[in-house]
Design an enzyme around this catalytic site. Structure first.
Site, PDB file in Angstrom:
ATOM      1  N   ALA A  66     -49.480  12.243  27.712  1.00 53.66           N
ATOM      2  CA  ALA A  66     -48.401  12.977  27.063  1.00 53.66           C
ATOM      3  C   ALA A  66     -48.929  13.442  25.709  1.00 53.66           C
ATOM      4  O   ALA A  66     -49.833  12.823  25.133  1.00 53.66           O
ATOM      5  CB  ALA A  66     -47.198  12.064  26.888  1.00 53.66           C
ATOM      6  N   GLY A 111     -49.901   9.517  30.439  1.00 48.47           N
ATOM      7  CA  GLY A 111     -49.131  10.419  31.295  1.00 48.47           C
ATOM      8  C   GLY A 111     -49.997  11.175  32.291  1.00 48.47           C
ATOM      9  O   GLY A 111     -49.513  11.593  33.349  1.00 48.47           O
ATOM     10  N   GLU A 114     -50.371   8.870  35.096  1.00 44.70           N
ATOM     11  CA  GLU A 114     -49.041   8.763  35.721  1.00 44.70           C
ATOM     12  C   GLU A 114     -48.701  10.017  36.521  1.00 44.70           C
ATOM     13  O   GLU A 114     -48.103   9.935  37.600  1.00 44.70           O
ATOM     14  CB  GLU A 114     -47.999   8.502  34.623  1.00 44.70           C
ATOM     15  N   GLU A 134     -51.527   3.484  26.346  1.00 48.28           N
ATOM     16  CA  GLU A 134     -50.383   3.652  25.446  1.00 48.28           C
ATOM     17  C   GLU A 134     -50.243   2.510  24.458  1.00 48.28           C
ATOM     18  O   GLU A 134     -49.758   2.690  23.342  1.00 48.28           O
ATOM     19  CB  GLU A 134     -49.085   3.776  26.252  1.00 48.28           C
TER      20      GLU A 134
HETATM   21  N1  CAA Z   1     -52.076  14.389  23.013  1.00 50.46           N
HETATM   22  C1  CAA Z   1     -52.355  15.401  22.172  1.00 50.46           C
HETATM   23  N2  CAA Z   1     -53.618  15.846  21.925  1.00 50.46           N
HETATM   24  C2  CAA Z   1     -54.632  15.230  22.574  1.00 50.46           C
HETATM   25  C3  CAA Z   1     -54.402  14.157  23.481  1.00 50.46           C
HETATM   26  C4  CAA Z   1     -53.061  13.757  23.691  1.00 50.46           C
HETATM   27  N3  CAA Z   1     -52.730  12.779  24.561  1.00 50.46           N
HETATM   28  N4  CAA Z   1     -55.605  13.745  23.946  1.00 50.46           N
HETATM   29  C5  CAA Z   1     -56.530  14.522  23.377  1.00 50.46           C
HETATM   30  N5  CAA Z   1     -55.964  15.424  22.531  1.00 50.46           N
HETATM   31  C6  CAA Z   1     -56.611  16.440  21.716  1.00 50.46           C
HETATM   32  C7  CAA Z   1     -57.291  15.828  20.505  1.00 50.46           C
HETATM   33  O1  CAA Z   1     -56.357  15.584  19.470  1.00 50.46           O
HETATM   34  C8  CAA Z   1     -58.311  16.883  20.166  1.00 50.46           C
HETATM   35  O2  CAA Z   1     -57.666  17.939  19.501  1.00 50.46           O
HETATM   36  P1  CAA Z   1     -58.286  18.563  18.148  1.00 50.46           P
HETATM   37  O3  CAA Z   1     -59.580  19.167  18.597  1.00 50.46           O
HETATM   38  O4  CAA Z   1     -57.272  19.546  17.699  1.00 50.46           O
HETATM   39  O5  CAA Z   1     -58.489  17.415  17.213  1.00 50.46           O
HETATM   40  C9  CAA Z   1     -58.737  17.420  21.537  1.00 50.46           C
HETATM   41  O6  CAA Z   1     -57.684  17.043  22.435  1.00 50.46           O
HETATM   42  C10 CAA Z   1     -60.032  16.791  22.038  1.00 50.46           C
HETATM   43  O7  CAA Z   1     -59.877  15.381  22.027  1.00 50.46           O
HETATM   44  P2  CAA Z   1     -60.931  14.387  21.320  1.00 50.46           P
HETATM   45  O8  CAA Z   1     -61.611  15.079  20.180  1.00 50.46           O
HETATM   46  O9  CAA Z   1     -60.213  13.109  21.007  1.00 50.46           O
HETATM   47  O10 CAA Z   1     -61.964  14.212  22.514  1.00 50.46           O
HETATM   48  P3  CAA Z   1     -62.930  12.972  22.753  1.00 50.46           P
HETATM   49  O11 CAA Z   1     -63.871  13.403  23.826  1.00 50.46           O
HETATM   50  O12 CAA Z   1     -63.519  12.487  21.474  1.00 50.46           O
HETATM   51  O13 CAA Z   1     -61.994  11.804  23.305  1.00 50.46           O
HETATM   52  C11 CAA Z   1     -60.262  10.886  24.705  1.00 50.46           C
HETATM   53  C12 CAA Z   1     -61.376  11.929  24.574  1.00 50.46           C
HETATM   54  C13 CAA Z   1     -60.864   9.485  24.797  1.00 50.46           C
HETATM   55  C14 CAA Z   1     -59.518  11.200  25.999  1.00 50.46           C
HETATM   56  C15 CAA Z   1     -59.309  10.961  23.476  1.00 50.46           C
HETATM   57  O14 CAA Z   1     -58.918  12.307  23.304  1.00 50.46           O
HETATM   58  C16 CAA Z   1     -58.062  10.149  23.607  1.00 50.46           C
HETATM   59  O15 CAA Z   1     -58.101   8.941  23.468  1.00 50.46           O
HETATM   60  N6  CAA Z   1     -56.897  10.800  23.827  1.00 50.46           N
HETATM   61  C17 CAA Z   1     -55.597  10.161  23.863  1.00 50.46           C
HETATM   62  C18 CAA Z   1     -55.419   9.335  25.126  1.00 50.46           C
HETATM   63  C19 CAA Z   1     -54.077   8.640  25.094  1.00 50.46           C
HETATM   64  O16 CAA Z   1     -53.798   7.819  24.250  1.00 50.46           O
HETATM   65  N7  CAA Z   1     -53.201   8.977  26.058  1.00 50.46           N
HETATM   66  C20 CAA Z   1     -51.881   8.418  26.153  1.00 50.46           C
HETATM   67  C21 CAA Z   1     -50.877   9.297  25.452  1.00 50.46           C
HETATM   68  S1  CAA Z   1     -49.261   8.558  25.339  1.00 50.46           S
HETATM   69  C22 CAA Z   1     -48.588   8.771  26.883  1.00 50.46           C
HETATM   70  O17 CAA Z   1     -49.169   9.377  27.741  1.00 50.46           O
HETATM   71  C23 CAA Z   1     -47.224   8.134  27.083  1.00 50.46           C
HETATM   72  C24 CAA Z   1     -46.792   8.026  28.503  1.00 50.46           C
HETATM   73  O18 CAA Z   1     -46.691   6.986  29.078  1.00 50.46           O
HETATM   74  C25 CAA Z   1     -46.420   9.188  29.273  1.00 50.46           C
END
Ligand code: CAA
Length: 260
Positions: A66, A111, A114, A134
């Site tokens: 998400a 998400g 999911e 999460e």
């Molecule tokens: N939401 C919004 N933006 C996201 C995102 C997310 N879930 N995941 C990645 N992005 C964005 C980053 O902010 C970044 O944007 P900018 O270039 O503007 O900074 C871009 O995508 C590239 O990401 P990274 O620079 O972080 O890429 P990376 O290769 O270094 O890392 C990753 C990859 C490990 C997947 C890392 O992006 C990450 O940990 N992302 C979040 C994963 C996460 O926590 N997901 C759960 C979200 S909460 C949820 O989903 C609730 C639910 O139950 C439904």
């Protein structure tokens, strides 16, 4: 129809839907939800479309979750009053009777994992990674991760993944029963489309009933499920496609389906 955050194209009787925010690793914001609801409704209502494939644009992610940036400043009361995340299941799972496959090409986190688990099954590239991170954001899964993941891989692995945020690679995901198959990264979408075309060529009522039967196994006791299965089997024997399918087998030819 034009979409902002996804693309959708018809390949014969298969609809290919692609999450298309690669710069944000296809994070799922509210516009993605609106676009997916519209694309799945169009797929469902088009009699010529029999199976769908959902994948992610870019080389890195199916969907990294998400959209954290959209959720960061939202108040708890808004999440509650909107019943945030409810429409994913009501539209993509409950309102979609036709089969669809998730083709997971990279990160499927939060998400994203999911969403993939909402599909009827998952085919993944060898680069796929699944996780429910999460907890690291101070929250927990909200689109089915604690429920569908636990049913798919069992309590031990689901609990470990939810509590630590550890990712599972494609090989472990296949071994654990989360996904149907791992394929080479470059042929993922072709393999998923090929599998979808196989399903699309099946008698359509039988496809819907087979999907309903397998899903019922999650909701019913064994006795209820076996009765439900028998009754649906018996109902299908009244279709023209049953008569055609059995005649085609005996006459050693391909069946020509009427969809009735
Ligand atoms: N939401 C919004 N933006 C996201 C995102 C997310 N879930 N995941 C990645 N992005 C964005 C980053 O902010 C970044 O944007 P900018 O270039 O503007 O900074 C871009 O995508 C590239 O990401 P990274 O620079 O972080 O890429 P990376 O290769 O270094 O890392 C990753 C990859 C490990 C997947 C890392 O992006 C990450 O940990 N992302 C979040 C994963 C996460 O926590 N997901 C759960 C979200 S909460 C949820 O989903 C609730 C639910 O139950 C439904």
């Amino acid at each position: 129809m034009g979409y902002e955050t996804i693309t959708a194209e018809q390949r014969g009787a298969v609809t290919l839907i692609t999450l298309n925010r690669p710069q944000a690793l296809n994070a799922l914001n509210s516009q993605v939800l609106e676009d997916l609801i519209a694309a799945f409704a169009a797929f469902e209502s088009d009699d010529g479309q029999r199976c769908a494939v959902l994948t992610g644009a870019g080389d890195k992610a199916f969907a990294a979750g998400a959209d954290i940036k959209e959720m960061a400043d939202k108040a708890a009361a808004d999440f509650f009053l909107e019943d945030f995340f409810a429409r994913w299941t009501s539209h993509l799972v409950k309102a979609t009777r036709k089969p669809w496959i998730a083709a997971v090409n990279g990160f499927a986190l939060g998400g994203g994992c999911e969403l993939a688990m909402m599909a009827d099954f998952i085919i993944a590239s060898e680069k796929a990674k699944f996780g429910q991170p999460e907890i690291k954001l101070g929250v927990a899964p909200g689109m089915g991760g604690s429920q569908r993941l636990t049913r798919a891989v069992g309590k031990a692995k689901a609990m470990e993944m939810c509590l630590t945020g550890r990712m599972m690679d494609a090989e472990e995901a296949e071994r654990s029963g989360l996904i149907a198959r791992v394929v080479p990264h470059d042929s993922l979408v072709d393999e998923a489309l090929k599998t979808a075309a196989t399903i699309a060529a099946m008698p359509p009522m039988a496809a819907i009933v087979n999907k309903e039967m397998v899903n019922a196994a999650y909701e019913m006791t064994l006795d209820q499920g076996l009765l439900h299965e028998r009754r649906l089997f018996q109902i299908l024997t009244a279709t023209e496609d049953k008569a055609e399918g059995m005649a085609a087998f005996i006459e050693k030819r391909e069946g020509q389906w009427k969809g009735r």
